[in-house]
Design a protein around this motif. Sequence first.
Motif, PDB file in Angstrom:
ATOM      1  N   TYR A 191       0.865  -1.175   0.000  1.00  0.00           N
ATOM      2  CA  TYR A 191       0.000   0.000   0.000  1.00  0.00           C
ATOM      3  C   TYR A 191       0.901   1.224   0.000  1.00  0.00           C
ATOM      4  N   GLN A 192       0.552   2.220  -0.802  1.00  0.00           N
ATOM      5  CA  GLN A 192       1.439   3.348  -1.016  1.00  0.00           C
ATOM      6  C   GLN A 192       0.900   4.627  -0.371  1.00  0.00           C
ATOM      7  N   GLU A 193       1.762   5.308   0.361  1.00  0.00           N
ATOM      8  CA  GLU A 193       1.427   6.620   0.907  1.00  0.00           C
ATOM      9  C   GLU A 193       1.433   7.659  -0.218  1.00  0.00           C
ATOM     10  N   THR A 194       0.694   8.742  -0.002  1.00  0.00           N
ATOM     11  CA  THR A 194       0.636   9.839  -0.966  1.00  0.00           C
ATOM     12  C   THR A 194       1.094  11.122  -0.288  1.00  0.00           C
ATOM     13  N   ILE A 195       2.006  11.829  -0.910  1.00  0.00           N
ATOM     14  CA  ILE A 195       2.428  13.127  -0.382  1.00  0.00           C
ATOM     15  C   ILE A 195       1.422  14.176  -0.844  1.00  0.00           C
ATOM     16  N   VAL A 196       0.754  14.829   0.108  1.00  0.00           N
ATOM     17  CA  VAL A 196      -0.232  15.850  -0.254  1.00  0.00           C
ATOM     18  C   VAL A 196       0.348  17.261  -0.145  1.00  0.00           C
ATOM     19  N   PHE A 197       1.488  17.396   0.578  1.00  0.00           N
ATOM     20  CA  PHE A 197       2.130  18.705   0.700  1.00  0.00           C
ATOM     21  C   PHE A 197       3.574  18.499   1.118  1.00  0.00           C
ATOM     22  N   ALA A 198       4.463  19.331   0.573  1.00  0.00           N
ATOM     23  CA  ALA A 198       5.867  19.297   0.996  1.00  0.00           C
ATOM     24  C   ALA A 198       6.509  20.636   0.716  1.00  0.00           C
ATOM     25  N   ASP A 199       7.207  21.173   1.732  1.00  0.00           N
ATOM     26  CA  ASP A 199       8.054  22.341   1.531  1.00  0.00           C
ATOM     27  C   ASP A 199       9.319  22.152   2.361  1.00  0.00           C
ATOM     28  N   ASP A 200      10.063  23.219   2.589  1.00  0.00           N
ATOM     29  CA  ASP A 200      11.329  23.086   3.306  1.00  0.00           C
ATOM     30  C   ASP A 200      11.150  22.735   4.777  1.00  0.00           C
ATOM     31  N   ASP A 201       9.943  22.945   5.315  1.00  0.00           N
ATOM     32  CA  ASP A 201       9.694  22.708   6.742  1.00  0.00           C
ATOM     33  C   ASP A 201       8.831  21.494   7.031  1.00  0.00           C
ATOM     34  N   LEU A 202       7.887  21.202   6.152  1.00  0.00           N
ATOM     35  CA  LEU A 202       6.812  20.274   6.485  1.00  0.00           C
ATOM     36  C   LEU A 202       6.505  19.334   5.330  1.00  0.00           C
ATOM     37  N   VAL A 203       6.203  18.084   5.675  1.00  0.00           N
ATOM     38  CA  VAL A 203       5.698  17.103   4.709  1.00  0.00           C
ATOM     39  C   VAL A 203       4.424  16.516   5.299  1.00  0.00           C
ATOM     40  N   VAL A 204       3.346  16.533   4.518  1.00  0.00           N
ATOM     41  CA  VAL A 204       2.073  15.961   4.952  1.00  0.00           C
ATOM     42  C   VAL A 204       1.762  14.778   4.043  1.00  0.00           C
ATOM     43  N   LEU A 257      -0.166   7.908  13.534  1.00  0.00           N
ATOM     44  CA  LEU A 257      -1.433   7.201  13.417  1.00  0.00           C
ATOM     45  C   LEU A 257      -1.174   5.722  13.662  1.00  0.00           C
ATOM     46  N   ASP A 258      -2.154   5.038  14.253  1.00  0.00           N
ATOM     47  CA  ASP A 258      -2.061   3.592  14.381  1.00  0.00           C
ATOM     48  C   ASP A 258      -1.860   2.978  13.003  1.00  0.00           C
ATOM     49  N   ARG A 259      -1.184   1.848  12.954  1.00  0.00           N
ATOM     50  CA  ARG A 259      -0.962   1.163  11.676  1.00  0.00           C
ATOM     51  C   ARG A 259      -2.267   0.877  10.939  1.00  0.00           C
ATOM     52  N   PRO A 260      -3.352   0.446  11.618  1.00  0.00           N
ATOM     53  CA  PRO A 260      -4.590   0.158  10.879  1.00  0.00           C
ATOM     54  C   PRO A 260      -5.328   1.401  10.391  1.00  0.00           C
ATOM     55  N   THR A 261      -5.004   2.588  10.927  1.00  0.00           N
ATOM     56  CA  THR A 261      -5.736   3.810  10.616  1.00  0.00           C
ATOM     57  C   THR A 261      -5.161   4.479   9.369  1.00  0.00           C
ATOM     58  N   ALA A 262      -6.034   4.973   8.515  1.00  0.00           N
ATOM     59  CA  ALA A 262      -5.612   5.697   7.314  1.00  0.00           C
ATOM     60  C   ALA A 262      -5.760   7.201   7.537  1.00  0.00           C
ATOM     61  N   GLY A 263      -5.061   7.978   6.698  1.00  0.00           N
ATOM     62  CA  GLY A 263      -5.267   9.417   6.720  1.00  0.00           C
ATOM     63  C   GLY A 263      -4.012  10.233   6.885  1.00  0.00           C
ATOM     64  N   LEU A 264      -4.185  11.465   7.317  1.00  0.00           N
ATOM     65  CA  LEU A 264      -3.138  12.481   7.285  1.00  0.00           C
ATOM     66  C   LEU A 264      -2.163  12.362   8.455  1.00  0.00           C
ATOM     67  N   VAL A 265      -0.878  12.416   8.124  1.00  0.00           N
ATOM     68  CA  VAL A 265       0.196  12.424   9.117  1.00  0.00           C
ATOM     69  C   VAL A 265       1.188  13.512   8.718  1.00  0.00           C
ATOM     70  N   MET A 266       1.686  14.256   9.723  1.00  0.00           N
ATOM     71  CA  MET A 266       2.626  15.347   9.478  1.00  0.00           C
ATOM     72  C   MET A 266       4.042  14.957   9.894  1.00  0.00           C
ATOM     73  N   PHE A 267       5.009  15.383   9.069  1.00  0.00           N
ATOM     74  CA  PHE A 267       6.426  15.184   9.354  1.00  0.00           C
ATOM     75  C   PHE A 267       7.142  16.515   9.154  1.00  0.00           C
ATOM     76  N   THR A 268       8.153  16.785   9.970  1.00  0.00           N
ATOM     77  CA  THR A 268       9.003  17.939   9.715  1.00  0.00           C
ATOM     78  C   THR A 268      10.122  17.533   8.775  1.00  0.00           C
ATOM     79  N   ALA A 269      10.613  18.506   8.011  1.00  0.00           N
ATOM     80  CA  ALA A 269      11.583  18.213   6.956  1.00  0.00           C
ATOM     81  C   ALA A 269      13.000  18.650   7.289  1.00  0.00           C
ATOM     82  N   ARG A 270      13.177  19.383   8.391  1.00  0.00           N
ATOM     83  CA  ARG A 270      14.538  19.813   8.732  1.00  0.00           C
ATOM     84  C   ARG A 270      14.675  19.931  10.245  1.00  0.00           C
ATOM     85  N   PRO A 271      15.912  19.785  10.730  1.00  0.00           N
ATOM     86  CA  PRO A 271      16.137  19.882  12.180  1.00  0.00           C
ATOM     87  C   PRO A 271      15.679  21.233  12.725  1.00  0.00           C
ATOM     88  N   GLY A 272      15.198  21.203  13.916  1.00  0.00           N
ATOM     89  CA  GLY A 272      14.790  22.447  14.568  1.00  0.00           C
ATOM     90  C   GLY A 272      13.323  22.773  14.404  1.00  0.00           C
TER      91      GLY A 272
END
Length: 323
Positions: free
Chosen positions: A91-104, A143-158
């Motif tokens: 199953y493949q994740e989809t990137i809905v947003f990405a910039d220098d600070d944030l990946v959703v 998110l729990d492994r069984p749960t689908a949907g939006l997860v946020m990640f930061t893209a750089r330290p700090g």
Amino acid sequence: MWSVRTPPPLPVRHGVGPTRLRIPVSGPWTTIAEYMVSRFAHLDPDELFRRIDAGEIVGDDGRPIDRHTTPGSHDFVWYHRQLPDERPVPYQETIVFADDDLVVVDKPHFLPTTPSGRYLRETALVRLRVRLGNPDITPVHRLDRPTAGLVMFTARPGMRGAYQSLFEQRRVTKVYEAVSALPVGWDPDSGTLHGQPMPLVRRDHLHSPGGPQRTVIRPGLEPNAETVVDVLGHGTSATGRPVLHTLLRLRTGKLHQLRVQLAALAIPILGDRRYPELLPEAADDDSLPLQLLARELEFTGPVSGEIRRFRSRRTLSEVPVGV
């Protein structure tokens, strides 16, 4: 101002961060090597000594330990886990947003957010680091492994502290959808569930013992979990199930909060093998994944001050049709 976490002394490798092991100050061992042999009794001691001799295990200061390094010299040691043969998660994740600070990311069912248990490379975090060539990507929440949907990640330290502060201060609007078997207590004419008018606010004190134990509600204690539950509709799903479709607005973010609270309302989420009853472990069921979707995230960017809104492009397979 948000805090900045001290980076580990070893780099990310193949998208996987290093592992940290706490070293007890005292015990029936005289060296860190002896402790690690006892701690990892399932491993071949010769292979562990080989890794120590090769400088692959380091202390807090980033310098390799040796066979004679004593426990009191380091609070932790760091090393890279040896990558196991791992079955691909199809199953493949989809990137809905990405910039220098944030990946959703829009995460599918059955894909872990971060490494855990038997999942290491087949996780949203490791996939993103490899896919984007960025070892600094770090999760803001999970998110729990069984749960689908939006997860946020930061893209750089700090930046992780800045975004985590939004969640800690409850400045992120989180909206979920769920589908449950249609309960006898749902009255569409009056819009009540077990006699309670909708929407309703569910407040509970949730306790998570950790490990394999389930999150439980402790009655009589000060609530620490709050969810607004509303009904989007009811009817029959594409597979012929009578279902209730709910909209959930989280005001807190406790472990398994929605799964526990909906089970307590006698509308457990379809596909849930943990609540209200802990079922035996089984292979992932494509025909009925957990019917829970992290649908929306909204917040004011901690750096830009702009309002950011994201919505999942996924849908739950058991929503009522023709409604």
